[in-house]
Design an enzyme around this catalytic site. Sequence first.
Site, PDB file in Angstrom:
ATOM      1  N   CYS A   1      -0.579   5.434  -3.486  1.00 44.52           N
ATOM      2  CA  CYS A   1      -1.765   4.597  -3.305  1.00 44.52           C
ATOM      3  C   CYS A   1      -2.083   4.538  -1.822  1.00 44.52           C
ATOM      4  CB  CYS A   1      -1.493   3.197  -3.862  1.00 44.52           C
ATOM      5  SG  CYS A   1      -2.885   2.063  -3.760  1.00 44.52           S
ATOM      6  N   HIS A   2      -3.233   5.087  -1.422  1.00 45.67           N
ATOM      7  CA  HIS A   2      -3.533   5.150   0.007  1.00 45.67           C
ATOM      8  C   HIS A   2      -5.009   4.971   0.355  1.00 45.67           C
ATOM      9  CE1 HIS A   2      -4.779   9.173  -1.216  1.00 45.67           C
ATOM     10  NE2 HIS A   2      -5.484   9.212  -0.108  1.00 45.67           N
ATOM     11  N   ARG A   3      -5.910   5.037  -0.628  1.00 50.78           N
ATOM     12  CA  ARG A   3      -7.336   5.013  -0.319  1.00 50.78           C
ATOM     13  C   ARG A   3      -7.783   3.646   0.191  1.00 50.78           C
ATOM     14  NH1 ARG A   3     -10.695   9.316  -1.832  1.00 50.78           N
ATOM     15  NH2 ARG A   3      -9.609  10.896  -3.061  1.00 50.78           N
TER      16      ARG A   3
ATOM     17  N   ASP B   1      -4.250   7.200  -6.570  1.00 53.81           N
ATOM     18  CA  ASP B   1      -5.665   7.216  -6.193  1.00 53.81           C
ATOM     19  C   ASP B   1      -5.996   8.487  -5.410  1.00 53.81           C
ATOM     20  OD1 ASP B   1      -4.448   6.632  -3.766  1.00 53.81           O
ATOM     21  OD2 ASP B   1      -5.350   4.656  -3.541  1.00 53.81           O
TER      22      ASP B   1
ATOM     23  N   ILE C   1      -6.249  -0.140  -0.600  1.00 56.15           N
ATOM     24  CA  ILE C   1      -5.269  -0.787   0.280  1.00 56.15           C
ATOM     25  C   ILE C   1      -5.891  -1.686   1.340  1.00 56.15           C
ATOM     26  CG2 ILE C   1      -3.636   1.090  -0.112  1.00 56.15           C
ATOM     27  CD1 ILE C   1      -4.184   1.989   2.782  1.00 56.15           C
TER      28      ILE C   1
END
Length: 356
Positions: A193-195, A270, A199
């Site tokens: 999860c990084h978008r 994501d 976040i």
Amino acid sequence: MKKIITCIGIRPDIIRLSQIIKKLDTYFENIIVDSGQHYDYNLNKIFYEQLSVRTPDYNLNIKSGTHASQVTKLIIEFEKVLLKERPEFVVVLGDNNSSLGFALATSKLNISLVHIEAGMRSKNWMMPEEKNRVIIDHLSDMNICYLPEHRENLLREGLNPRRIWVVGNPIIDVVKLAKPNFKKKGPFYLVTCHRAENIENAHNLKVILTFLNELYKKNKVEIIFILMPKTKAMMEKFSLSFQEGIKKVEPLGFLEFLGMEKEADLVLTDSGTVVEECAILGTPCLTIRESTERVDLIELGVNVLTGIDVDQMLDAAKLALEQKITPVLHYGENVSNKICNILIGNSLSFHKKKER
């Protein structure tokens, strides 16, 4: 040999371009420029090593920052490279901030621009990546699309069909050649999860973590969360933490991570690249977002879009785990060769009058 520049913005670009670069090196004087947007060893250098991509000729060292600061710094630094090297054309991939900076600097100097991964659309204008990809496509002299529907998107936006090619997805070449490095030790779910939409939004990030907590309570399957530096920082900012059953792991190399994708019972992400890799491997996968540009995988039934709602996300996980996933076949083959063939065939005309 004609001089070109191939641009690498972030970690997924190294993966997708790894086989293409080797082809371009054979037929062009190919200069590799890395933006330095991803700079930790596990987010950058390890991918060059594992995929046998040579060291970049330039690293612009833009590192982290706001959207504006990253793009601005990249334009300034890349313009210096362009003025020094004077390439025939520049190749960019994807929709990250570095890709946008590369494209703007190239276009402003009237150097021909090639965009690989053109025409993807999520139809969600709130996504920074959607803005980036639309701008890059419209600046580009050649748009290299993965799928026919991506070409249709560009035609609907009024782009000249002579500027568009459909070749398949280069990730297929990379995954087929890779030898994953991971041994399964019991059932597990894998999370990335990084978008920004997830976040940098306290509510969305809290919903995602609550969903993971509830998923563990329901299924009692260990959840391995690949914790990116920016995600870690935002969790600390919002005073959020992992609960029982969720194991945080530092970013991994490509071969290790691909092995985990292959062995996972379910992947939740994501990332567009992770979604595609899971589709090739036949691993059930959730896209934990409100919208996706990988619409083809939703339509094929190999990916489930969750939205950001705990109950809806739990239902999506149940659905994905019940489905038998057949590895996708529509990404084509020998995609790197096709792209190189197109660039060789069109390089003679890049300097001529452009038809917009």
